[in-house]
Scaffold this active site. Structure first.
Site, PDB file in Angstrom:
ATOM      1  CB  CYS A 183     -33.423   6.550 -11.725  1.00 21.64           C
ATOM      2  SG  CYS A 183     -32.477   7.237 -10.382  1.00 21.64           S
ATOM      3  CE  LYS A 232     -33.271  12.260 -25.224  1.00 22.99           C
ATOM      4  NZ  LYS A 232     -32.858  13.535 -25.826  1.00 22.99           N
TER       5      LYS A 232
HETATM    6  C1  F6R Z   1     -31.738  19.680 -23.614  1.00 24.23           C
HETATM    7  C2  F6R Z   1     -32.650  18.655 -23.152  1.00 24.23           C
HETATM    8  C3  F6R Z   1     -33.555  18.978 -22.008  1.00 24.23           C
HETATM    9  C4  F6R Z   1     -34.970  18.519 -22.356  1.00 24.23           C
HETATM   10  C5  F6R Z   1     -35.897  18.735 -21.166  1.00 24.23           C
HETATM   11  C6  F6R Z   1     -37.326  18.345 -21.485  1.00 24.23           C
HETATM   12  O1  F6R Z   1     -30.975  19.211 -24.662  1.00 24.23           O
HETATM   13  O2  F6R Z   1     -32.693  17.586 -23.676  1.00 24.23           O
HETATM   14  O3  F6R Z   1     -33.540  20.333 -21.726  1.00 24.23           O
HETATM   15  O4  F6R Z   1     -35.416  19.236 -23.459  1.00 24.23           O
HETATM   16  O5  F6R Z   1     -35.447  17.961 -20.079  1.00 24.23           O
HETATM   17  O6  F6R Z   1     -37.440  17.013 -21.850  1.00 24.23           O
HETATM   18  P1  F6R Z   1     -38.713  16.466 -22.589  1.00 24.23           P
HETATM   19  O7  F6R Z   1     -38.769  17.092 -23.923  1.00 24.23           O
HETATM   20  O8  F6R Z   1     -38.520  14.982 -22.644  1.00 24.23           O
HETATM   21  O9  F6R Z   1     -39.889  16.868 -21.751  1.00 24.23           O
END
Ligand code: F6R
Length: 606
Positions: free
Chosen positions: A2, A601
């Site tokens: 979201c 993301k």
């Molecule tokens: C895979 C991906 C997710 C993130 C995970 C952690 O391509 O993007 O597995 O790596 O959700 O996200 P961050 O790094 O923002 O804590």
């Protein structure tokens, strides 16, 4: 997970500004989208199910009138992705509209209480209780700000909220508790958003809100109050260096491809990390008895590779750990002599932030590596490094993975130097190896673009793909697998090649593809034995190896050649073909690599 956006401008209609911002925040969720504006003292609401463009083609957001509005992209948690469950959510009288990111943990109790008091609920969301709580206070004679403060005090859980009330039609109320939210301060226009990319074309001046802040925004200014005391508070401005070009696709058809191809540049930026930040982290690591490297998803994979890197370069032991498991696995072992390096591209992953709270409670030192200036991680860590990879919009992490690896490499060199574990010539060799990266990655990306496309076409009909690596490149196999499965939905399994005989080999049958990551380092010889074991059982052998390795070429069914490179940087060099392979596979399967189903993301719920 979201994303919310709120904007108020001095003249004209705000709808197109909201739509542009919402488009940039689409990476956060695309189960549904919606907007609310106020015109002639009435709320106007449009929303629908699906990606923003799909919803827009039906509801035509641009036609909404009004200078003030709130907007939302949903990643469903409570309630199916239906139009009724899409945000904004409203109260009984459709006077209050609310958008929300996070989870209201006590929403069932609140909902029952409000229903008993005569409120009628339409959706299955947790968010709708917020609109009814505000309504209840307004009905009792409170003004909008008082009603929002009282309502916030009733909520448990994580929330970033933006709300409108048609009885005070010039104000947006924005509330932050554990979910990301910042203000954008412009000239005759002001904003609140989950992420600054929503309004970066209008202003680069942001104010990251703190948990427990409530901001009241109109076109002329803003004030920030503390929810617990109701008192005003000053927060610092941050000037961003992000530009609109950084968050546009440019010549590329997808953000993912753009971000893969710009790794030579992002690595160049990470190479230039200021040593003062690295030194502070190194100093704090050096003082600790145990150092944990903690992350989720791709960031965890960088921690796994990091654990080898710190050991190899710095003779320094670290423990890689999944953020979601950390409390159970190591919680009671934390103490004042522990340090944690929390790695999170977004700096907002709920599991990672929870580890930070736990670690702080146990008096451990909390450090961070993140890509987002002003993110929550930067505010709760004792010291942090901004990776400098530039904004990453594609849901699949690519350039931020390699820049996390380079950050680990640089920290490892620092700790090795500090602890006297390296000779001058070793230090020089490592520095030279890191500096090769921009040019080397450029060469690799050009060299493997077509061969990875052919490989994707060739393997698109298979049911199950294996990835195997050894040593540092076990993490490369894990990360290659994660990229493939998340954007192409193919079943994929990754193992450290040494483990293949302990189970996975049972799945190998004629034609089952296994992608081996085989740099010309000390793992190569054993990897060849592992390849022969799989080959003997009919597996289809795909090898990513050094371009002059004749033996590997001979034993593989498909060989992806990479230029020679120093061993220590192979986790960066060897992930590139796997990123491109996953990208091409998504296209071959007719999927949008930027918006994989069910994913967001930044995962801001546990
Ligand atoms: C895979 C991906 C997710 C993130 C995970 C952690 O391509 O993007 O597995 O790596 O959700 O996200 P961050 O790094 O923002 O804590």
């Amino acid at each position: 997970m979201c994303r919310i956006f709120a904007a108020v401008i001095s003249s004209g209609d705000v709808a197109s500004t909201l739509k542009i911002g919402l488009k940039r925040l689409e990476y956060g969720g695309y189960d549904s989208s919606g907007m609310a504006t106020i015109a002639d003292n009435s709320l106007i609401i449009k929303k629908g199910v699906g990606k923003l463009d799909e919803v827009d083609s039906v509801v035509h957001f641009d036609q909404m009138k009004g200078r003030i509005g709130i907007a939302h992209n949903r990643w469903a948690t409570h309630g199916y992705p239906t139009t009724i469950n899409a945000h904004p959510q409203v109260d009984c009288g459709s006077r209050v509209a609310v958008v929300h990111n996070g989870i209201i943990e006590n929403y069932m109790e609140l909902k029952e209480e409000l229903i008993d008091q005569g409120h009628t609920f339409k959706s299955r969301t947790d968010t709708e209780v917020i609109a009814h709580l505000i309504e209840r206070s307004l009905n009792a004679g409170d003004d909008f700000v008082t009603a929002a403060i009282k309502s916030s005090k009733e909520l448990q859980g994580s929330f970033a909220i933006a709300a409108l009330y048609n009885g005070e039609p010039n104000k947006i109320i924005a509330i932050k508790q554990e979910s990301p939210l910042l203000l954008g301060i412009g000239d005759g226009m002001n904003f609140a958003a989950s992420d600054a990319s929503a309004f970066i074309d209008k202003t680069d001046l942001i104010i990251p809100l703190e948990d427990g802040d409530l901001a009241v925004i109109d076109n002329l200014g803003y004030k920030i109050l503390r929810i617990d005391s109701g008192k005003g508070v000053n927060r610092d401005f941050v000037k961003l260096s992000m530009k609109v070009e950084d968050i546009s696709k440019g010549i590329y058809s997808h953000y993912m491809l753009k971000e893969i191809m710009e790794q030579p540049l992002s690595l160049r930026y990470t190479l230039e990390l200021q040593s003062v930040y690295l030194d502070v982290i190194t100093e704090l690591m050096d003082r600790s008895r145990t150092v944990y490297l903690v992350g989720s998803g791709t960031s965890y994979n960088s921690c796994l590779a990091g654990s080898y890197i710190y050991s190899k370069i710095g003779a320094f032991p670290t423990i890689p750990a999944l953020a979601s498991e950390f409390g159970e696995q190591y919680g009671r072992a934390l103490d004042v002599d522990s340090s944690l390096i929390l790695v999170s591209q977004s700096g907002e992953t709920a599991d990672v932030l929870k580890v930070a709270s736990l670690a702080r409670m146990r008096a451990s030192t909390v450090l961070g590596i993140t890509n987002v200036v002003g993110s929550t991680l930067t505010r709760i860590t004792r010291a942090y490094i901004i990776q400098q990879a530039g904004p990453e919009i594609g849901v699949a992490a690519t350039k931020t993975y390699t820049s996390q690896l380079l950050t680990h490499l640089k920290l490892a060199l620092n700790i090795g130097r500090k602890r006297g574990k390296l000779s001058q010539s070793e230090m020089d060799d490592y520095t030279t190896a890191f500096e090769l990266l921009p040019e080397l990655t450029e060469k690799i990306l050009k060299g493997v673009y077509n061969s990875t496309k052919e490989l994707a076409e060739n393997l698109s009909g298979t049911n199950h793909i294996f990835f195997m690596g050894r040593g540092m490149n076990t993490a490369t196999a894990y990360e290659g697998r994660l990229k493939l499965l998340e954007i192409s939905y193919m079943i994929a399994t990754a193992y450290s090649a040494g483990e293949s005989k302990h189970g996975p080999i049972a799945l190998i049958d004629k034609g089952v593809p296994v992608i081996f990551v085989v740099p010309s380092d000390e793992t190569r010889k054993t990897m060849i034995s592992n390849i022969m074991e799989i080959k003997a059982r009919g597996g289809k052998i795909v090898v990513i190896g050094q371009d002059d390795d004749k033996e590997l070429m001979e034993i593989s069914d498909k060989f992806i050649p990479l230029p020679s490179m120093p061993d220590i940087i192979t986790p960066i060099g060897y992930i590139l073909p796997l990123q491109l392979f996953a990208y091409h596979m998504a296209l071959v399967k007719g999927l949008d690599p930027d918006k994989p189903r069910n994913l967001a993301k930044s995962v801001t719920v546990q």
